[in-house]
Design a protein around this motif. Structure first.
Motif, PDB file in Angstrom:
ATOM      1  N   ASP A 104       1.181  -1.204  -0.081  1.00 56.49           N
ATOM      2  CA  ASP A 104       0.112   0.097  -0.039  1.00 56.49           C
ATOM      3  C   ASP A 104       1.028   1.342   0.001  1.00 56.49           C
ATOM      4  O   ASP A 104       1.903   1.186   0.475  1.00 56.49           O
ATOM      5  CB  ASP A 104      -1.028   0.076   1.300  1.00 56.49           C
ATOM      6  CG  ASP A 104      -2.000  -0.828   1.071  1.00 56.49           C
ATOM      7  OD1 ASP A 104      -2.153  -1.713   0.008  1.00 56.49           O
ATOM      8  OD2 ASP A 104      -2.861  -1.204   2.238  1.00 56.49           O
ATOM      9  N   ASP A 115       0.597   3.772   1.685  1.00 57.40           N
ATOM     10  CA  ASP A 115       0.595   4.491   2.983  1.00 57.40           C
ATOM     11  C   ASP A 115       1.497   4.286   4.096  1.00 57.40           C
ATOM     12  O   ASP A 115       1.506   4.495   5.069  1.00 57.40           O
ATOM     13  CB  ASP A 115      -0.951   4.564   3.787  1.00 57.40           C
ATOM     14  CG  ASP A 115      -1.514   3.195   3.748  1.00 57.40           C
ATOM     15  OD1 ASP A 115      -0.770   2.350   3.495  1.00 57.40           O
ATOM     16  OD2 ASP A 115      -2.601   2.986   4.052  1.00 57.40           O
ATOM     17  N   GLN A 131       1.684   1.557   5.865  1.00 54.53           N
ATOM     18  CA  GLN A 131       1.047   0.836   7.056  1.00 54.53           C
ATOM     19  C   GLN A 131       1.827  -0.486   7.091  1.00 54.53           C
ATOM     20  O   GLN A 131       1.690  -1.122   8.007  1.00 54.53           O
ATOM     21  CB  GLN A 131      -0.417   0.684   7.043  1.00 54.53           C
ATOM     22  CG  GLN A 131      -1.043   1.903   7.305  1.00 54.53           C
ATOM     23  CD  GLN A 131      -2.640   1.595   7.278  1.00 54.53           C
ATOM     24  OE1 GLN A 131      -3.393   1.433   6.254  1.00 54.53           O
ATOM     25  NE2 GLN A 131      -3.049   1.359   8.391  1.00 54.53           N
ATOM     26  N   ARG A 152       1.471  -3.934  11.849  1.00 54.06           N
ATOM     27  CA  ARG A 152       0.743  -2.955  11.018  1.00 54.06           C
ATOM     28  C   ARG A 152       0.922  -1.628  11.710  1.00 54.06           C
ATOM     29  O   ARG A 152       0.459  -1.329  12.735  1.00 54.06           O
ATOM     30  CB  ARG A 152      -0.628  -3.342  10.424  1.00 54.06           C
ATOM     31  CG  ARG A 152      -1.037  -2.521   9.324  1.00 54.06           C
ATOM     32  CD  ARG A 152      -2.137  -2.960   8.912  1.00 54.06           C
ATOM     33  NE  ARG A 152      -3.088  -2.447   8.465  1.00 54.06           N
ATOM     34  CZ  ARG A 152      -3.332  -2.149   7.132  1.00 54.06           C
ATOM     35  NH1 ARG A 152      -2.325  -2.378   6.297  1.00 54.06           N
ATOM     36  NH2 ARG A 152      -4.274  -1.358   6.503  1.00 54.06           N
ATOM     37  N   ARG A 208      -1.440   4.818   9.286  1.00 53.45           N
ATOM     38  CA  ARG A 208      -1.217   5.526   8.308  1.00 53.45           C
ATOM     39  C   ARG A 208      -0.273   6.481   8.196  1.00 53.45           C
ATOM     40  O   ARG A 208      -0.445   7.294   9.338  1.00 53.45           O
ATOM     41  CB  ARG A 208      -2.660   5.840   7.652  1.00 53.45           C
ATOM     42  CG  ARG A 208      -2.701   6.330   6.276  1.00 53.45           C
ATOM     43  CD  ARG A 208      -4.285   6.594   5.980  1.00 53.45           C
ATOM     44  NE  ARG A 208      -4.481   5.866   4.644  1.00 53.45           N
ATOM     45  CZ  ARG A 208      -4.167   6.366   3.387  1.00 53.45           C
ATOM     46  NH1 ARG A 208      -3.232   7.177   3.330  1.00 53.45           N
ATOM     47  NH2 ARG A 208      -4.405   5.597   2.241  1.00 53.45           N
TER      48      ARG A 208
END
Ligand code: UDP
Ligand code: MG
Length: 334
Positions: free
Chosen positions: A100, A102, A104, A202, A205
């Protein structure tokens, strides 16, 4: 052999994170190159999923500045799964890793993924260890969802989303799946091949807001059930049979009461309650069947899942690559 790695990153309105993401990924690529883990022409492939902000301008700027940054711009927003598929089907490389935009997903496990590839794995799943950074609601619904999928007999890797490495062979296999209702994480176990798991934590963001509002999330969740499981249909058949059996028993009871006792029959309740109940069950069943019919409808149309608008970056400037892309567009296989 040192593999060429492509990092595939779908972006939708990600202007707030792209610079930081790019610099972190470039540093990581450089480090892995230095360690002799990956080939020199490994690169980053951003897929701009029809962003409305300056994401594409930023990708063009970054690809002009760094030869390892490339971009694919879709003609409009097609959603995360389609954008990711477009990247996977178009980026060159011996293996592709989807991440992704972002930040994360913990980038530090990428070297582990590459090591697993070098040991001969074709698919390496990134799996979340804990969900401490998620809100209670997100954690509860997400984990409940993976359990629901398992109950619906969908083969799925628990707590794995779309952070994974695919070898060239696995991507070739993936390209043979023609479905329009995409749920990539459900397709992966179908590919077979040798796979392994790397665990990571994780993060939050890095910047910007989630591009997955509740509506999109629910739609992806429903996609996961209906694209991989006909279990709900079977469940309806089971419920239907049970109810029919129960009503037979009830009918027998009513008959016997009528014939052998003096008690007045509770006529209203026994007529009206099943009427409403069965009406409800029938409507529900029709609804679920309708969902599958709708699926058949969209699948038979087999519309293209995305159109590429513009390409940017060194990897696409090589003639062969561009021709291959054009050919794929002409063939309608893109
Ligand atoms: N994304 C996309 N198209 C969309 C929605 C999201 O390409 O229509 C991308 C987004 O830019 C990000 C990734 O999909 O790189 C995951 O989205 P996000 O981080 O917002 O989802 P969350 O982590 O909140 O589930
Ligand atoms: Mg995210």
């Amino acid at each position: 052999m040192t593999p060429t790695i492509g990092l595939v990153i779908p972006c939708y309105n990600e202007e707030a994170v792209l610079r930081e993401t790019t610099s972190r990924l470039l540093v990581l690529l450089e480090r892995m190159r230095g360690e002799g883990l990956i080939a020199a022409d490994s690169a980053i492939f951003y897929v701009d999923d029809g962003s409305r902000d300056s994401t594409w301008a930023l990708i063009e700027e970054l690809s002009a500045a760094h030869s390892a940054v490339c971009g694919i711009k879709l003609s409009r927003n097609r959603g995360h799964q389609n954008a990711l598929l477009c990247g996977l089907l178009n980026a060159p490389g011996d293996a592709l890793i989807s991440v992704d935009a972002d930040l994360q997903d913990d980038l530090e496990v990428i070297p582990q993924m590459v090591q697993a590839l070098r040991r001969g794995d074709d698919i390496v799943y990134g799996v979340r260890k804990k969900r401490t950074t998620d809100t209670f609601f997100k954690r509860f619904t997400a984990e409940g969802y993976y359990k629901l999928l398992a109950a619906m007999r969908v083969q799925i890797i628990f707590n794995h989303a779309d952070y994974r490495l695919l070898s060239r062979r696995a991507i070739e296999a993936l390209s043979e799946y023609r479905e329009v209702n995409l749920f990539l994480r459900g397709l992966m176990p179908q590919l077979g091949y040798r796979s392994s798991i790397v665990e990571y934590d994780r993060a939050e963001r890095f910047a910007g807001e989630s591009k997955y509002p509740l509506g999109k999330m629910l739609s992806l969740a429903w996609q996961g059930v209906t694209s991989f499981s006909t279990y709900p249909l079977r469940l309806i058949t089971a419920i239907g049979s049970l109810i029919s059996l129960a009503s037979l028993g009830l009918a027998a009871w009513a008959m016997l009461t009528r014939l052998f006792t003096e008690e007045a029959l509770p006529g209203w309740a026994s007529t009206v309650i099943p009427m409403y109940f069965l009406g409800g069950v029938q409507l529900l069943s029709l609804g679920v069947i309708g969902e599958y019919v709708a699926k058949i409808y969209t699948e038979t149309k087999a519309r293209p899942r995305f159109h590429v608008d513009v390409l940017a970056g060194a990897a696409f400037r090589q003639r062969g690559r561009l021709d291959a892309t054009r050919q794929a567009i002409a063939d309608g296989t893109l």
